[in-house]
Write an enzyme that holds these catalytic residues in place. Structure first.
Site, mmCIF file in Angstrom:
data_model
loop_
_atom_site.group_PDB
_atom_site.id
_atom_site.type_symbol
_atom_site.label_atom_id
_atom_site.label_comp_id
_atom_site.label_asym_id
_atom_site.label_seq_id
_atom_site.Cartn_x
_atom_site.Cartn_y
_atom_site.Cartn_z
ATOM 1 N N ASP A 57 4.455 -6.913 -7.968
ATOM 2 C CA ASP A 57 3.987 -7.660 -6.804
ATOM 3 C C ASP A 57 4.959 -8.747 -6.368
ATOM 4 O O ASP A 57 5.416 -8.758 -5.234
ATOM 5 C CB ASP A 57 2.604 -8.265 -7.064
ATOM 6 C CG ASP A 57 1.987 -8.797 -5.774
ATOM 7 O OD1 ASP A 57 1.964 -8.051 -4.788
ATOM 8 O OD2 ASP A 57 1.566 -9.958 -5.763
ATOM 9 N N ARG A 66 20.759 13.186 3.489
ATOM 10 C CA ARG A 66 20.497 14.331 2.621
ATOM 11 C C ARG A 66 21.626 14.591 1.628
ATOM 12 O O ARG A 66 21.470 15.374 0.701
ATOM 13 C CB ARG A 66 20.259 15.589 3.473
ATOM 14 C CG ARG A 66 19.084 15.445 4.420
ATOM 15 C CD ARG A 66 18.833 16.699 5.224
ATOM 16 N NE ARG A 66 18.481 17.830 4.363
ATOM 17 C CZ ARG A 66 18.198 19.043 4.831
ATOM 18 N NH1 ARG A 66 18.240 19.274 6.137
ATOM 19 N NH2 ARG A 66 17.875 20.015 4.010
ATOM 20 N N GLY A 88 0.780 -1.224 0.000
ATOM 21 C CA GLY A 88 0.000 0.000 0.000
ATOM 22 C C GLY A 88 0.811 1.273 0.000
ATOM 23 O O GLY A 88 0.250 2.372 -0.004
ATOM 24 N N LYS A 116 4.025 1.286 -4.580
ATOM 25 C CA LYS A 116 5.018 0.715 -5.500
ATOM 26 C C LYS A 116 4.458 0.564 -6.914
ATOM 27 O O LYS A 116 5.089 0.968 -7.892
ATOM 28 C CB LYS A 116 5.493 -0.645 -4.974
ATOM 29 C CG LYS A 116 6.153 -0.608 -3.612
ATOM 30 C CD LYS A 116 6.685 -1.959 -3.202
ATOM 31 C CE LYS A 116 5.585 -3.000 -3.039
ATOM 32 N NZ LYS A 116 4.656 -2.666 -1.919
#
Length: 311
Positions: free
Chosen positions: A177, A243, A156, A159
């Site tokens: 999947d 970062r 969920g 992807k």
């Protein structure tokens, strides 16, 4: 489960079956090919009987110089009850002793028109591909600018939706999947989709779509080497994300360590563009251009220059 049997290599390489039909269902458990030259000389102490035995011009020339008794003895030792087959290359004549010995244990005797070295190479490559270690991972595999990017994350997280956006941008879907992965070399992982869900994408609220039907044959491919893993996770306010890109994280799949990036998901972030740029940046790094290291070096130089000015 047996992956390959003697009859499979007969069909694959168009081999001629001379005798030993009852042994065609024997399993082949290793990709190694044996050329039993030293065994022809009489040394069977470490004979790898579980391998395909390949006899070329050199082995047969020596074998034919032996006495009839020795030929019979060594042919019988060559053809054991677990030997998956004996292949004669170059379309050479089959010694009668070898045919008689094969009948004792139902060892298939096969013949090929290929030269020995070429046949050995092709057999090894085929068996390594079939017998390679395999696993399955929940995720999506997409070919982005020639880089196989494995997108992982909890169910969920987005992807499949990200993969759909990448396909719309001109990239190619490999699997959704469930990604079946096999290790073809020490550092080579190749992913593909299970046959049942090949070319299919599941989009929540929309259902299952056929990418090849909607976007054409150029939007899919059957398999791809995996070069990068991108893990999607929901944005965590308490977590400190990289970062600069100096930290190099990896994900271990079977026996390979694959570079891994963690991308936080939150509203307003275009994940398809981020992953696309990640693939391009990965290519640049392989070419020797590392933007994060260049920035870090420039920053270090500026700090050192200012420290000299103060003194």
């Amino acid at each position: 489960m047996v992956k390959v049997r003697t009859k499979d290599i007969i069909d694959k390489f168009k081999l001629e079956l001379i005798c030993g039909e009852d042994g065609l269902n024997r399993p082949i458990t290793t990709s190694d090919i044996s050329r039993p030259g030293i065994e022809m000389a009489g040394y069977f102490e470490f004979y790898p009987s579980e391998r395909i035995q390949l006899l070329g011009k050199t082995e047969l020339s020596f074998f034919n110089q032996l006495s009839s008794e020795k030929r019979q003895e060594r042919a019988e030792m060559l053809c054991t009850d677990i030997t998956p087959g004996v292949i004669i290359s170059r379309d050479l004549d089959i010694p009668s002793e070898l045919i008689e010995a094969s009948k004792l244990n139902d060892v298939p005797i096969l013949r090929s028109k290929f030269k020995t070295t070429r046949l050995s190479s092709r057999l090894t490559n085929y068996l390594e591909s079939i017998l390679a270690p395999t696993t399955a991972i929940h995720g999506v595999l997409v070919d982005i600018y020639g880089i196989g990017v494995l997108i992982t994350g909890k169910s969920g997280v987005g992807k499949s939706e990200t993969a759909l956006d990448l396909v719309r941008r001109g990239h190619r879907l490999v699997a959704d999947d469930c990604v079946e992965i096999r290790q073809e070399d020490l550092d080579t992982l190749v992913g593909n989709a299970p046959e049942l869900i090949q070319h299919l994408l599941e989009i929540r609220g929309l259902g299952i779509i056929n990418v090849m039907t909607l976007f054409g044959a150029g939007a899919v491919r059957n398999y791809k080497r995996i070069g990068l893993v991108v893990n999607l996770e929901l944005w965590d306010q308490m977590k400190v994300y990289d970062r600069l890109g100096l930290e190099e994280e990896t994900m271990r799949i079977i026996d390979c360590d694959i570079p891994k990036l963690t991308v936080p998901v939150r509203p307003g972030r275009n994940l398809a563009v981020i992953i696309e740029v990640a693939a391009m940046n990965f290519r640049l790094k392989r070419m020797g251009v590392n933007a994060a290291e260049q920035f870090s070096n420039r920053l270090t130089d500026v700090i050192e220059d200012r420290e000299h000015e103060e003194f």
